[in-house]
Design a protein around this motif. Structure first.
Motif, PDB file in Angstrom:
ATOM      1  N   UNK A  48      -2.911  10.309  -1.911  1.00  0.00           N
ATOM      2  CA  UNK A  48      -2.046   9.965  -0.785  1.00  0.00           C
ATOM      3  C   UNK A  48      -2.731  10.261   0.551  1.00  0.00           C
ATOM      4  N   UNK A  49      -3.543  11.296   0.561  1.00  0.00           N
ATOM      5  CA  UNK A  49      -4.270  11.636   1.784  1.00  0.00           C
ATOM      6  C   UNK A  49      -5.737  11.305   1.587  1.00  0.00           C
ATOM      7  N   UNK A  60       6.621  10.719   7.277  1.00  0.00           N
ATOM      8  CA  UNK A  60       5.264  10.207   7.142  1.00  0.00           C
ATOM      9  C   UNK A  60       4.659  10.752   5.859  1.00  0.00           C
ATOM     10  N   UNK A  61       3.651  10.090   5.413  1.00  0.00           N
ATOM     11  CA  UNK A  61       3.107  10.439   4.108  1.00  0.00           C
ATOM     12  C   UNK A  61       3.329   9.290   3.156  1.00  0.00           C
ATOM     13  N   UNK A  62       3.119   9.549   1.881  1.00  0.00           N
ATOM     14  CA  UNK A  62       3.172   8.452   0.916  1.00  0.00           C
ATOM     15  C   UNK A  62       4.566   7.816   0.872  1.00  0.00           C
ATOM     16  N   UNK A  63       4.573   6.529   0.620  1.00  0.00           N
ATOM     17  CA  UNK A  63       5.849   5.834   0.567  1.00  0.00           C
ATOM     18  C   UNK A  63       6.514   6.086  -0.776  1.00  0.00           C
ATOM     19  N   UNK A  64       7.814   5.873  -0.800  1.00  0.00           N
ATOM     20  CA  UNK A  64       8.547   6.026  -2.062  1.00  0.00           C
ATOM     21  C   UNK A  64       8.156   4.881  -2.984  1.00  0.00           C
ATOM     22  N   UNK A  76       0.848  -1.194   0.000  1.00  0.00           N
ATOM     23  CA  UNK A  76       0.000   0.000   0.000  1.00  0.00           C
ATOM     24  C   UNK A  76       0.879   1.236   0.000  1.00  0.00           C
ATOM     25  N   UNK A  77       0.438   2.259  -0.726  1.00  0.00           N
ATOM     26  CA  UNK A  77       1.286   3.420  -0.939  1.00  0.00           C
ATOM     27  C   UNK A  77       1.079   4.486   0.107  1.00  0.00           C
ATOM     28  N   UNK A  78      -0.081   4.511   0.711  1.00  0.00           N
ATOM     29  CA  UNK A  78      -0.341   5.514   1.737  1.00  0.00           C
ATOM     30  C   UNK A  78      -1.001   4.795   2.902  1.00  0.00           C
ATOM     31  N   UNK A  79      -0.870   5.346   4.106  1.00  0.00           N
ATOM     32  CA  UNK A  79      -1.398   4.643   5.275  1.00  0.00           C
ATOM     33  C   UNK A  79      -2.843   4.177   5.110  1.00  0.00           C
ATOM     34  N   UNK A 118      -3.012  11.541   8.957  1.00  0.00           N
ATOM     35  CA  UNK A 118      -2.759  12.730   9.755  1.00  0.00           C
ATOM     36  C   UNK A 118      -3.742  13.869   9.490  1.00  0.00           C
ATOM     37  N   UNK A 132       7.776  -0.527  -4.489  1.00  0.00           N
ATOM     38  CA  UNK A 132       7.911   0.335  -3.335  1.00  0.00           C
ATOM     39  C   UNK A 132       9.331   0.161  -2.833  1.00  0.00           C
ATOM     40  N   UNK A 133      10.035   1.276  -2.681  1.00  0.00           N
ATOM     41  CA  UNK A 133      11.453   1.120  -2.347  1.00  0.00           C
ATOM     42  C   UNK A 133      11.634   0.436  -1.006  1.00  0.00           C
ATOM     43  N   UNK A 134      10.700   0.682  -0.080  1.00  0.00           N
ATOM     44  CA  UNK A 134      10.865   0.048   1.234  1.00  0.00           C
ATOM     45  C   UNK A 134      10.790  -1.478   1.091  1.00  0.00           C
TER      46      UNK A 134
END
Lengths: 674, 704
Positions: free
Chosen positions: A634-635, B134-138, A118-121, A578, A189-191
């Motif tokens: 993203x939000x 925090x915020x969108x991931x890379x 997932x790209x955003x929380x 947030x 996703x880089x992570x």
């Protein structure tokens, strides 16, 4: 309790006693006989004792050294497992192996390595998601990200032993056939890549030697585009009358073929020099198919194909026809191959069949494995099945359907029984949300002692040092443990395909990560599974955004309390990300009043101020629309804004479909959590 | 990989020896050493070297390898791309794909040797998320064919992902520093708030109360011990260590302190509470320990002033550390900052996309229009030259290229045969060549050739060599006057500086100083016109029609209604969409109105209408060219155009043209003025640079 002594068990029928407090465990096999230790078994008995000791010690509040010791032993055990690594080079041979293993096993565990989730929380499945919004989220991920590894483990459970045959397939969506498939592009996703790198993942192996694949729907498109000849059977005579054009066509072709056969079989001309034979080629349209002569007959319609095939049977039994597909579908020609005898014809037909199989293997690639699992109809065990099976559906079956129901139908045709260990976990403990595999394993270790041996018979030649694909073994192991804890007998009466042990049936095909049984998944009426979880209707939930950034849920709640009358009743506030919060009104109907007040000009006091500052609100319908339309900003606040703007243009024709979601005050959706 | 290089280079070296060199002294030194590969581990040292080399250089050649070019087939480069649409396509590409390799090669003229010295550097870069944001991931996109292409040239993905240098753009760095400032302010004002909040935590469980009490006793014991020892003048001893080293006495900034080890975060909170509540002279601080993990301490201070001073010191320390972390996270961008601050001439080959990548990765979000983009780029890099522009703009060079493709490897082979190994006798051997010597660390060679094509470092080297030779052919004599400092002001070169191909496919050149499309354009010797003039106001975009319909049929259908000469051309975007260019703009609105009427009336007459075949299935949509621009600017990228349009969520079936749309007419005027210079080219070798188009699209194109 003395170390190393077997534990007496007065009740033969139970392998576990008092497991609820997790303190006493008896190790006996199902026959009530004492389990005599094999070398591995001994470790297990020791483990049991350590479990017991440690739990006793823990109860006394003492140090936890024992636990550490236990962990040490277990990790040792894990490192012995080795998983067969499969790439392009050894795919064919592995395919034959896994075929036998699948058909000899009771279950197939799968585990996927993806390039992202997932790209955003807020894009991940959250406790307040309904089945459909959860599915939309999973679909969004499955459409964009890619699979790099697919671990498959056919396994059977025999008493306290798991017989497993783990394979780890390295995948890469290479465009092997140069037709722009299976995937034009994919996201990373880089992570994810970074943590894979930390685990020692070899990206070069994956990209250079990964196995490609086509989904079922892509395969049918591809076949037209590649245009390989399709072997066809001689067709039965159709009773339809022949038109004049048909008759002319048949006569023309017939004479051509007779001519050609004569020329081919005329032995006197066999030893002609090259020039003559090439001339003949030109005149007769004759070619060679391998070592056999063949000729192409151009075709204008499917009718002519049929006529040609019928006629070929009349002329000679030694002719083998092949359909040559046209680029845009349909048939462009029929290729006729002349064989010398009945044996030769059989030989050719076998050859053609092998060729087709080879071709299929090349086209389908890794999907052969999916097809094997599907054909076996064996139950498939996974962890977090919604995520995994949306990926499987989108990469190997067909593009994902727009909603959960269609997805379930489509998937059930291919995999009739899908079991989710995460769901089984919920049966034994108050686990409210999806937890990851290591957490699940350690949870079970803490609470229960279930000695399950892993046995990997065919691992002698597996390459050592590779650590990939172990999750699939952990899933099999966990599943066996869970079955044992839940007292499910996992083996079917006759391990024939298509039947699931009745005890397991109730646990199959649950894809909503937040529900607990298939019925619930369907009708949306959910039982409360823990005291601190209250069910709440979607209608009583309001999303709120546009407040000052960096505000905590507590402060927001306090501000709301003072702002309007509707907040005098009980309500809860949680942050989703947030900039966006979710409010739950425990009193039905208040959410509508609140939203109306927000919209009307009659607001006053601090709420008015907050609205003037930019506060906005929307009901759960809007959130559903966000997911359905795929407004994945993203939000969440941006997405909700978009959905509202979109909605204003449209008619307000949303059918009210009241469903119930969990409100679980324990699984707090806070920033630290997301 | 290295092994492979050396084998390749060795074989190149062997073939080289059989050729004649234009450099009269074939170097005896072997040319098999690899170029400088830079990853995380040697980045710091390499950066210092590079700094030196760039400062001394006359120009710097750059080249990038990315994870993809186009995010959807319909986003590829077409002849039918208007200036602004083309920029949107480049923008989309630069935003979505990642840069995985960055080649930097400074060239310095060495007058004593009468040759250039090149320092090829090959940076592996990877957008690792080094700072917790925090915020969108890379996230980045990979085009499968591009990844496969990189694999074909033995790209080392492990080196990139495991060891690649990370980076922050200027925008990201500013953001991180801003966050830090906020956090710092918070910390300072925290003292009073902490007190208040801590009181809020009630001691709920018995365990908490017992633990707190025990800690309180331990601390006062320790403190009293300290005071006693001090009063007695005794040597302080670390005798009070206990509880399995959970508490250990050390000195922290000249103050006695207790380290807190092995406590849970909850326990630490309780400890913090105890110290605040019961001890005025003890203070709880967090500092980073040796392994950059946080260490919690209880520090003894003599007075409140001393305590405040200590707290400030600790906080400043933490802040400095955070700043260091951010600076370290800037990573590869230091190279970009270096190139920008040194204001050297940057040389690239067909490098508009490369520049867009540099901008979006290292500076900030790409602006919405080409004009804004270009002016920001110009501020950051005042001098950029494109060798592809150079090769096509000058007749001498064009003659040399002999109508060959101007792809980098081709140009390199033709212009620098003494360096490229596989040259055929081009007759160039008689012309004077500029010598290039390569230096990697301590190794030097005058006929170096790693031969690793499509490796950014080597491609940058090739680009620089091509540029040096091209300058030579333009009549810039490096030998007679040292070109350093005034290379960019040389009038022979000046007119080509800051001109880049916005689109190679249709030959649009953009001037970075003005942001305008240049009229100067090309010598256009080898450019055939494949397409007639394109008038964007005459174009209708149609999509969602039955997939069996091909361009020819669509043309026939429309011609039946509007006359045989009504359609100038039809161009397939993909299987689901076509551009229809009409004879005049009036037909566009006529077509759209007619389509709308047919959609609305589903009576037998409209079913019999010739166009109904185009509308079959009821999903056919039509709009003007402006909508294509709108769709191109969307961040979504579906593979099929029809799916894309649907994903954007258009509710209409036909977008009628509103009378006198300001922007549109303006755009058209601007374009038609320049139609005279519009050149379309077919250069198969360079399609890999600009996105490949398959043969089908060419076939489906119908000329009147």
């Amino acid at each position: 309790m003395p170390h190393g002594l077997p534990v007496a068990c007065p009740n033969k029928d139970f392998r576990f006693k008092n497991f609820a407090d997790g303190s006493r465990v008896d190790q006996l096999d199902p026959n009530g006989e004492r389990h005599y230790p094999s070398p591995v078994g001994r470790i297990n008995i020791q483990l049991v004792c350590i479990y017991i000791c440690s739990s006793l010690v823990k109860e006394l509040g003492g140090p936890r050294k024992m636990v550490l010791q236990r962990r040490l032993l277990c990790t040792k055990n894990h490192h012995k497992w080795s998983v067969k690594q499969v790439t392009k080079s050894n795919f064919s041979e592995s395919l034959d192996d896994i075929k036998t293993h699948i058909s000899n096993s009771d279950f197939v565990a799968v585990s996927l390595q993806k390039t992202g989730s997932f790209s955003a929380p807020w894009h991940r499945v959250l406790p307040f998601d309904t089945a459909d919004t959860a599915y939309s989220k999973a679909k969004y991920a499955a459409d964009r990200f890619q699979l790099l590894q697919f671990a498959v483990c056919p396994f059977s459970i025999r008493a306290s032993k798991v017989l497993a045959h783990p394979y780890n397939f390295h995948l890469f969506p290479r465009d092997e056939l140069k037709i722009g498939m299976p995937s034009y592009s994919f996201s990373c996703q880089t992570s994810y890549l970074t943590s894979m790198a930390q685990e020692g993942f070899d990206f070069n192996v994956c990209i250079y030697d990964g196995i490609s694949y086509l989904s079922r729907s892509q395969e049918s498109t591809a076949k037209d585009r590649i245009g390989n000849p399709i072997p066809t059977k001689h067709e039965m005579k159709s009773s339809s009358t022949l038109s004049v054009a048909d008759a002319v066509f048949i006569e023309r072709i017939k004479s051509r073929i007779r001519h050609w056969i004569n020329a081919c079989t005329d032995t006197s001309k066999r030893t002609n020099e090259a020039l003559v034979s090439s001339l003949r080629k030109l005149v007769l349209g004759s070619e060679e198919y391998g070592s056999r002569p063949c000729m192409n007959i151009d075709i204008c319609s499917e009718r002519q194909v049929q006529l040609t095939l019928e006629m070929l049977g009349d002329i000679s039994d030694d002719l083998v026809p092949l359909k040559i597909p046209a680029k845009g579908g349909g048939t462009q020609a029929v290729r006729v191959i002349l064989t010398s005898s009945k044996e030769d014809k059989d030989l050719l037909e076998r050859e053609l069949q092998n060729l087709e199989e080879e071709q299929n293997k090349r086209v389908r690639g890794f999907r052969e494995v999916i097809d094997l699992i599907s054909a076996s109809q064996k139950p498939v065990v996974s962890h977090n099945s919604l995520n995994d099976f949306t990926f499987i559906h989108s990469k190997f079956l067909a593009p994902l359907p727009p909603n959960m129901d269609d997805f379930m139908c489509s998937l059930r045709m291919v995999f009739p029984h899908v079991l989710d260990v995460n769901h089984l976990l919920k049966e034994i403990g108050p686990m409210k949300k999806v937890i990851n595999l290591p957490a699940a394993i350690s949870y079970l270790k803490r609470r229960f002692s279930v000695p399950i041996d892993m046995e990997l018979p065919h691992q002698a030649k597996a390459n050592e040092g590779k650590i990939h694909g172990h999750n699939v073994l952990r899933i099999s192991h966990l599943f066996a443990k869970l079955c044992s804890i839940l007292k499910i007998n996992p083996s079917t009466p006759q391990s024939d395909s298509g039947y699931l042990a009745s005890a397991l049936e109730g646990y199959a095909n649950i894809f909503n990560p937040c529900s607990t049984s298939p019925q619930e998944a369907n009708d949306g009426d959910i039982r409360v599974w823990a005291n601190n979880t209250r069910k709440v209707s979607c209608e009583d939930v309001v999303f709120l955004w546009g407040f000052r950034g960096g505000m905590s849920a507590g402060i927001l709640k306090r501000m709301l309390q003072e702002s309007h009358d509707v907040f005098s009743e009980e309500f809860d506030v949680r942050l989703v990300d947030k900039n966006c919060a979710i409010i739950v009104f425990w009193q039905p109907g208040l959410s509508d009043i609140f939203l109306e007040v927000m919209d009307s000009g009659e607001i006053s006091g601090s709420l008015r101020e907050m609205v003037a500052e930019g506060l906005r609100g929307a009901g759960y319908e809007t959130y559903k629309r966000v997911c359905r339309l795929g407004l994945w900003e993203a939000e969440l606040s941006d997405s909700l804004d978009k959905a509202l703007a979109d909605h204003c243009l449209l008619e307000a024709g949303s059918e009210k479909n009241p469903s119930v979601i969990y409100w679980n005050s324990d699984s707090i959706i806070n920033l630290g959590d997301l | 990989m290295n092994k492979q290089y050396s084998v390749r280079a060795l074989s190149r070296a062997l073939t080289l020896s059989s050729h004649t060199f234009c450099s009269t002294t074939p170097s005896s030194s072997s040319s098999t050493f690899p170029l400088k590969n830079v990853t995380k581990s040697n980045f710091e040292s390499s950066l210092e070297d590079l700094r030196r080399h760039v400062r001394a250089s006359d120009f710097v050649a750059v080249d990038l390898e990315m994870t993809g070019i186009t995010s959807a087939p319909w986003r590829e480069s077409f002849e039918f791309d208007r200036f602004d649409v083309r920029y949107l396509k480049v923008k989309d590409s630069a935003e979505k794909f990642a840069v995985v390799q960055f080649g930097v090669c400074p060239f310095r003229w060495d007058s004593s040797k009468q040759s250039f010295v090149a320092h090829p550097h090959n940076f592996y870069i990877f957008p690792r998320q080094e700072l917790p944001v925090n915020g969108p991931s890379y996230e980045f996109l990979c085009q499968t064919t591009s990844i496969d292409f990189l694999a074909k040239y033995q790209f080392d993905f492990n080196a990139c992902i495991h060891e690649g240098v990370s980076y922050l753009s200027r925008g990201q760095e500013d953001e991180a520093l801003r966050h830090l400032d906020l956090a710092y302010e918070d910390e300072l004002s925290e003292s009073w708030r902490n007190l208040k909040e801590i009181k809020d935590i009630p001691l709920v469980s018995m365990a908490d109360i017992l633990f707190t009490e025990r800690m309180k006793n331990r601390f006062s014991e320790w403190r009293n011990g300290l005071l006693r020892e001090r009063n007695e003048g005794a040597q302080f001893q670390g005798s009070s260590n206990d509880s399995k080293q959970q508490l250990q006495t050390i000195f922290f900034k000249m103050h006695p302190a207790l380290t807190l080890n092995g406590f849970t975060s909850h326990q630490l909170r309780l400890i913090q509470l105890v110290t605040k509540k019961h001890f005025d002279d003890l203070v709880y601080v967090r500092v980073s320990g040796e392994n950059s993990c946080l260490q919690q301490l209880i520090v003894y201070t003599d007075s409140t002033d001393e305590k405040d001073l200590l707290m400030k010191e600790v906080k400043d320390g933490l802040r400095r550390e955070a700043e260091m972390k951010i600076k370290a996270a800037v990573g590869f961008r230091h190279v970009i900052d270096l190139l920008s601050s040194e204001e050297k001439l940057i040389v690239g080959h067909n490098c508009f996309l490369d520049i867009a990548h540099i901008y979006s990765k290292f500076l900030g979000p790409l602006p919405l229009t080409a004009e804004e983009f270009v002016s920001s780029v110009h501020k950051c890099f005042p001098y950029i030259t494109d060798t592809k522009v150079l090769l096509n703009a000058n007749s001498v060079l064009q003659h040399l290229m002999k109508k060959n493709s101007t792809s980098l490897s081709n140009a390199f082979a033709l212009l620098c045969p003494q360096i490229a190994s596989n040259f055929k006798n081009s007759g160039l051997a008689f012309k004077p060549c500029v010598k290039v010597e390569v230096q990697v660390d301590d190794m030097r060679s005058s006929n170096w050739n790693s031969g690793a094509k499509h490796e950014a470092g080597y491609d940058a080297f090739m680009t620089g060599c091509v540029f040096a030779q091209a300058c030579n052919h333009l009549g810039i004599n490096f030998k007679t006057h040292s070109p350093s400092r005034n290379l960019v002001s040389n009038e022979k070169l000046q007119k080509h500086v800051n001109h880049l191909y916005l689109s190679w496919t249709n030959g649009d050149i953009i001037d970075l100083t003005t942001g305008k499309k240049t009229a100067e354009s090309l010598g256009s010797v080898n450019h055939k016109k494949r397409y007639p003039n394109i008038l964007f106001s005459n174009i209708v975009l149609v999509w969602g029609f039955p997939s069996t319909l091909k361009a020819r049929e669509i043309r026939e259908l429309i011609s039946k209604v509007f006359g045989p000469n009504s359609v100038t051309s039809i161009y397939h975007l993909d299987d689901t969409a076509v551009f229809v260019q009409f004879n005049n703009a009036e037909l566009v609105s006529k077509f759209l109105v007619l389509k709308e009427t047919l959609d609305r009336n589903n009576d037998p007459i409209s079913v019999l209408h010739p166009l109904s075949k185009l509308l079959e299935g009821g999903n056919t949509r039509a709009a003007s060219y402006e909508i294509y621009k709108e769709i191109c600017s969307s961040p979504i990228s579906k593979v099929l155009f029809a799916d894309q349009a649907e994903a954007i969520g258009y509710k209409w079936k036909t977008k009628l043209i509103e009378p006198k749309e300001e922007g549109e007419t303006q755009g058209n005027k601007c374009f038609s003025k320049e139609n005279g210079q519009l050149n379309t080219v077919s250069d198969s070798a360079d399609k890999s640079d600009t996105g490949e188009r398959n043969d089908e699209t060419d076939l489906s194109y119908c000329m009147p």
